[in-house]
Design a protein around this motif. Structure first.
Motif, PDB file in Angstrom:
ATOM      1  N   CYS A 238     -10.107  -5.203  -6.480  1.00 40.64           N
ATOM      2  CA  CYS A 238     -11.189  -4.688  -7.322  1.00 40.64           C
ATOM      3  C   CYS A 238     -12.491  -4.517  -6.546  1.00 40.64           C
ATOM      4  O   CYS A 238     -13.481  -4.020  -7.094  1.00 40.64           O
ATOM      5  CB  CYS A 238     -11.399  -5.595  -8.533  1.00 40.64           C
ATOM      6  N   LYS A 239     -12.517  -4.901  -5.271  1.00 40.41           N
ATOM      7  CA  LYS A 239     -13.680  -4.672  -4.426  1.00 40.41           C
ATOM      8  C   LYS A 239     -13.531  -3.346  -3.690  1.00 40.41           C
ATOM      9  O   LYS A 239     -13.346  -3.281  -2.476  1.00 40.41           O
ATOM     10  CB  LYS A 239     -13.848  -5.819  -3.419  1.00 40.41           C
ATOM     11  N   GLY A 240     -13.538  -2.252  -4.459  1.00 43.09           N
ATOM     12  CA  GLY A 240     -13.458  -0.933  -3.861  1.00 43.09           C
ATOM     13  C   GLY A 240     -12.353  -0.051  -4.399  1.00 43.09           C
ATOM     14  O   GLY A 240     -12.378   1.169  -4.214  1.00 43.09           O
ATOM     15  N   TRP A 241     -11.318  -0.656  -5.040  1.00 46.11           N
ATOM     16  CA  TRP A 241     -10.219   0.110  -5.624  1.00 46.11           C
ATOM     17  C   TRP A 241      -9.484   0.944  -4.567  1.00 46.11           C
ATOM     18  O   TRP A 241      -9.515   0.660  -3.396  1.00 46.11           O
ATOM     19  CB  TRP A 241     -10.693   0.989  -6.777  1.00 46.11           C
ATOM     20  N   PHE A 242      -8.837   2.012  -4.992  1.00 46.40           N
ATOM     21  CA  PHE A 242      -8.059   2.875  -4.103  1.00 46.40           C
ATOM     22  C   PHE A 242      -8.346   4.317  -4.494  1.00 46.40           C
ATOM     23  O   PHE A 242      -7.821   4.834  -5.466  1.00 46.40           O
ATOM     24  CB  PHE A 242      -6.568   2.549  -4.260  1.00 46.40           C
ATOM     25  N   LEU A 243      -9.229   4.959  -3.732  1.00 48.49           N
ATOM     26  CA  LEU A 243      -9.595   6.341  -4.000  1.00 48.49           C
ATOM     27  C   LEU A 243      -8.664   7.284  -3.256  1.00 48.49           C
ATOM     28  O   LEU A 243      -8.249   7.003  -2.118  1.00 48.49           O
ATOM     29  CB  LEU A 243     -11.042   6.607  -3.582  1.00 48.49           C
ATOM     30  N   LYS A 244      -8.337   8.378  -3.883  1.00 51.43           N
ATOM     31  CA  LYS A 244      -7.444   9.371  -3.290  1.00 51.43           C
ATOM     32  C   LYS A 244      -7.969   9.783  -1.917  1.00 51.43           C
ATOM     33  O   LYS A 244      -9.151  10.088  -1.762  1.00 51.43           O
ATOM     34  CB  LYS A 244      -7.352  10.591  -4.209  1.00 51.43           C
ATOM     35  N   GLY A 245      -7.098   9.756  -0.920  1.00 50.10           N
ATOM     36  CA  GLY A 245      -7.478  10.126   0.437  1.00 50.10           C
ATOM     37  C   GLY A 245      -8.029   8.986   1.258  1.00 50.10           C
ATOM     38  O   GLY A 245      -8.335   9.174   2.440  1.00 50.10           O
ATOM     39  N   GLN A 246      -8.175   7.801   0.651  1.00 51.30           N
ATOM     40  CA  GLN A 246      -8.689   6.633   1.370  1.00 51.30           C
ATOM     41  C   GLN A 246      -7.629   5.532   1.377  1.00 51.30           C
ATOM     42  O   GLN A 246      -6.502   5.728   0.930  1.00 51.30           O
ATOM     43  CB  GLN A 246      -9.993   6.159   0.727  1.00 51.30           C
ATOM     44  N   GLN A 247      -8.010   4.368   1.870  1.00 53.87           N
ATOM     45  CA  GLN A 247      -7.109   3.223   1.910  1.00 53.87           C
ATOM     46  C   GLN A 247      -7.401   2.291   0.724  1.00 53.87           C
ATOM     47  O   GLN A 247      -8.557   2.157   0.308  1.00 53.87           O
ATOM     48  CB  GLN A 247      -7.268   2.459   3.228  1.00 53.87           C
ATOM     49  N   PRO A 248      -6.380   1.647   0.195  1.00 52.82           N
ATOM     50  CA  PRO A 248      -6.619   0.722  -0.924  1.00 52.82           C
ATOM     51  C   PRO A 248      -7.412  -0.493  -0.480  1.00 52.82           C
ATOM     52  O   PRO A 248      -7.243  -0.995   0.639  1.00 52.82           O
ATOM     53  CB  PRO A 248      -5.206   0.338  -1.377  1.00 52.82           C
ATOM     54  N   ALA A 249      -8.312  -0.958  -1.354  1.00 54.96           N
ATOM     55  CA  ALA A 249      -9.057  -2.186  -1.077  1.00 54.96           C
ATOM     56  C   ALA A 249      -8.093  -3.374  -1.075  1.00 54.96           C
ATOM     57  O   ALA A 249      -7.207  -3.468  -1.924  1.00 54.96           O
ATOM     58  CB  ALA A 249     -10.142  -2.387  -2.131  1.00 54.96           C
ATOM     59  N   GLU A 250      -8.287  -4.273  -0.121  1.00 52.87           N
ATOM     60  CA  GLU A 250      -7.387  -5.415   0.005  1.00 52.87           C
ATOM     61  C   GLU A 250      -7.787  -6.570  -0.916  1.00 52.87           C
ATOM     62  O   GLU A 250      -6.935  -7.327  -1.383  1.00 52.87           O
ATOM     63  CB  GLU A 250      -7.362  -5.892   1.458  1.00 52.87           C
ATOM     64  N   TYR A 251      -9.075  -6.692  -1.204  1.00 52.72           N
ATOM     65  CA  TYR A 251      -9.587  -7.804  -2.030  1.00 52.72           C
ATOM     66  C   TYR A 251     -10.523  -7.255  -3.105  1.00 52.72           C
ATOM     67  O   TYR A 251     -11.060  -6.170  -2.956  1.00 52.72           O
ATOM     68  CB  TYR A 251     -10.350  -8.795  -1.150  1.00 52.72           C
ATOM     69  N   ASP A 252     -10.715  -7.909  -4.192  1.00 51.21           N
ATOM     70  CA  ASP A 252     -10.088  -9.118  -4.668  1.00 51.21           C
ATOM     71  C   ASP A 252      -8.843  -8.754  -5.456  1.00 51.21           C
ATOM     72  O   ASP A 252      -8.895  -7.883  -6.316  1.00 51.21           O
ATOM     73  CB  ASP A 252     -11.038  -9.892  -5.559  1.00 51.21           C
ATOM     74  N   GLN A 253      -7.750  -9.418  -5.169  1.00 51.95           N
ATOM     75  CA  GLN A 253      -6.493  -9.176  -5.860  1.00 51.95           C
ATOM     76  C   GLN A 253      -6.442 -10.028  -7.135  1.00 51.95           C
ATOM     77  O   GLN A 253      -6.676 -11.233  -7.084  1.00 51.95           O
ATOM     78  CB  GLN A 253      -5.309  -9.515  -4.951  1.00 51.95           C
ATOM     79  N   GLN A 254      -6.096  -9.387  -8.254  1.00 48.92           N
ATOM     80  CA  GLN A 254      -6.173 -10.039  -9.555  1.00 48.92           C
ATOM     81  C   GLN A 254      -4.790 -10.399 -10.105  1.00 48.92           C
ATOM     82  O   GLN A 254      -3.852  -9.601 -10.007  1.00 48.92           O
ATOM     83  CB  GLN A 254      -6.876  -9.128 -10.556  1.00 48.92           C
ATOM     84  N   PRO A 255      -4.652 -11.577 -10.722  1.00 47.27           N
ATOM     85  CA  PRO A 255      -3.355 -11.999 -11.279  1.00 47.27           C
ATOM     86  C   PRO A 255      -2.777 -11.058 -12.327  1.00 47.27           C
ATOM     87  O   PRO A 255      -1.555 -10.959 -12.470  1.00 47.27           O
ATOM     88  CB  PRO A 255      -3.664 -13.375 -11.878  1.00 47.27           C
ATOM     89  N   VAL A 256      -3.628 -10.353 -13.073  1.00 46.81           N
ATOM     90  CA  VAL A 256      -3.114  -9.458 -14.107  1.00 46.81           C
ATOM     91  C   VAL A 256      -2.245  -8.354 -13.506  1.00 46.81           C
ATOM     92  O   VAL A 256      -1.289  -7.871 -14.147  1.00 46.81           O
ATOM     93  CB  VAL A 256      -4.267  -8.857 -14.943  1.00 46.81           C
ATOM     94  N   GLU A 257      -2.537  -7.948 -12.261  1.00 39.91           N
ATOM     95  CA  GLU A 257      -1.753  -6.879 -11.643  1.00 39.91           C
ATOM     96  C   GLU A 257      -0.317  -7.328 -11.371  1.00 39.91           C
ATOM     97  O   GLU A 257       0.629  -6.551 -11.551  1.00 39.91           O
ATOM     98  CB  GLU A 257      -2.415  -6.422 -10.340  1.00 39.91           C
ATOM     99  N   ALA A 258      -0.143  -8.569 -10.939  1.00 43.88           N
ATOM    100  CA  ALA A 258       1.204  -9.072 -10.673  1.00 43.88           C
ATOM    101  C   ALA A 258       2.015  -9.155 -11.960  1.00 43.88           C
ATOM    102  O   ALA A 258       3.203  -8.827 -11.987  1.00 43.88           O
ATOM    103  CB  ALA A 258       1.128 -10.440  -9.997  1.00 43.88           C
ATOM    104  N   CYS A 259       1.375  -9.576 -13.032  1.00 42.69           N
ATOM    105  CA  CYS A 259       2.066  -9.685 -14.320  1.00 42.69           C
ATOM    106  C   CYS A 259       2.536  -8.325 -14.812  1.00 42.69           C
ATOM    107  O   CYS A 259       3.718  -8.133 -15.138  1.00 42.69           O
ATOM    108  CB  CYS A 259       1.144 -10.331 -15.348  1.00 42.69           C
ATOM    109  N   GLU A 260       1.628  -7.366 -14.870  1.00 39.53           N
ATOM    110  CA  GLU A 260       1.982  -6.080 -15.463  1.00 39.53           C
ATOM    111  C   GLU A 260       2.925  -5.284 -14.563  1.00 39.53           C
ATOM    112  O   GLU A 260       3.754  -4.514 -15.065  1.00 39.53           O
ATOM    113  CB  GLU A 260       0.718  -5.305 -15.810  1.00 39.53           C
TER     114      GLU A 260
END
Length: 339
Positions: A238-260
């Motif tokens: 969530c510190k930058g997200w993943f914009l088209k044409g760029q690289q995904p942000a590595e941090y902060d990774q959130q527990p809700v993403e693993a669940c869903e």
């Protein structure tokens, strides 16, 4: 199912008072200053329903009643308020669209659980009937996706028509944005991402529309490609997200993403019987307990709580409601699926 090992439930009861589940915590101490949210109590209702379904223990049924009562109090017309102060007063007249969508998910889920007493399912059904017209106000894709999932669980006579309309709007967004190197619904990948392909797969189940199946699997495979490195789940930070044409942000990774992501992978496995989806679901569950880029467990061995995410430094030491509920729902759904 008798030998299932349930996750430690101590922290659930620490985080829940006679009003509902607290939103945040300072480490493992609930923080009354931050009050409560309908968001968290809606997802906690799903958690409590699953716990009762697996154990038939009265203490979990009482939790479900408490969380459902919170949603009753949060209702305002055909919508829900979200943020509540510790003095039980809501700080807004109308909550977010995502809050509304998650309420649809939780209430629809509750109506579908035959192990719950009829009066609880009946209250959830009544509340859905009083608020379902709010779906007509939804403009955000994730909010629509949560509603699609909840309405599919509900299976009321009028819910299929709403599922068709909302699913069509989500699929139109995909077809407008997707490209050969970008199989996604928007020009950026942000939070609660797996809910979008999950809603498409659910819409396919409901309608039989092959377009929804194709979009669901195409977008899911793209998301999994971007969020796994080998067998390590690495959700978009969530510190930058993943914009088209760029690289995904590595941090902060959130527990809700693993669940869903676990939930949608189990649905994909159910539809295809492909082991790769089951493997990805297992790896999402492992993310909580150390199969992550930091190789550290987020689960507090003393409380059963879940730390609030993986940061550039040590894991966030706070153990909030969203993290806790995400961990418990992921664990219970995996147990049910594998049982």
């Amino acid at each position: 199912m008798k030998d299932l090992r349930l996750p430690n439930d101590a922290y659930i009861f620490r985080m829940t008072d006679d009003t509902g589940m607290f939103q945040h915590a300072k480490r493992s101490v609930p923080d009354p200053c931050k009050g409560y949210t309908t968001d968290d109590n809606a997802r906690a209702l799903i958690m409590a329903s699953l716990l009762y379904e697996l154990t038939k223990k009265q203490k979990y049924l009482e939790l479900a009643v408490r969380y459902l009562g919170f949603l009753l109090y949060a209702k305002n017309g055909a919508w829900f308020r979200n943020f509540m102060d510790y003095d039980r007063r809501f700080s807004e007249e109308k909550g977010s669209q995502d809050c509304f969508g998650r309420c649809m998910w939780a209430l629809g889920f509750t109506t579908s659980r035959s192990d719950l007493p009829e009066e609880i399912r009946g209250v959830a059904d009544d509340l859905l009937r009083q608020t379902v017209s709010g779906c007509n106000e939804l403009t955000y894709l994730r909010s629509k996706a949560y509603a699609v999932i909840g309405l599919n669980y509900w299976k009321d006579s009028g819910s299929r028509e709403l599922v068709i309309r909302l699913a069509c709007e989500i699929s139109d967004a995909y077809e407008h944005c997707a490209a050969p190197d970008w199989k996604w619904f928007e020009d950026k990948i942000t939070y609660c991402n797996s809910i979008l392909p999950w809603a498409m797969l659910i819409a396919y189940e409901t309608t039989g529309e092959k377009r929804y199946r194709e979009i669901g699997f195409e977008s899911l495979d793209f998301l999994l490609e971007k969020t796994f490195v080998g067998d390590i789940f690495r959700p978009v930070g969530c510190k930058g997200w993943f914009l088209k044409g760029q690289q995904p942000a590595e941090y902060d990774q959130q527990p809700v993403e693993a669940c869903e992501t676990l939930l949608v992978c189990l649905k994909a496995h159910e539809l295809t019987d492909e082991s790769r989806y089951l493997d990805r679901a297992r790896q999402c569950l492992g993310w909580y307990t150390g199969q992550n880029i930091r190789k550290v467990s987020l689960i507090d061995p003393d409380t059963g709580g879940c730390r609030d995410g993986i940061t550039a430094g040590e894991p966030n030491q706070n153990e909030g409601a969203e993290s806790l509920v995400s961990w418990i729902i992921a664990s219970l759904t995996w147990l049910i699926h594998s049982g």
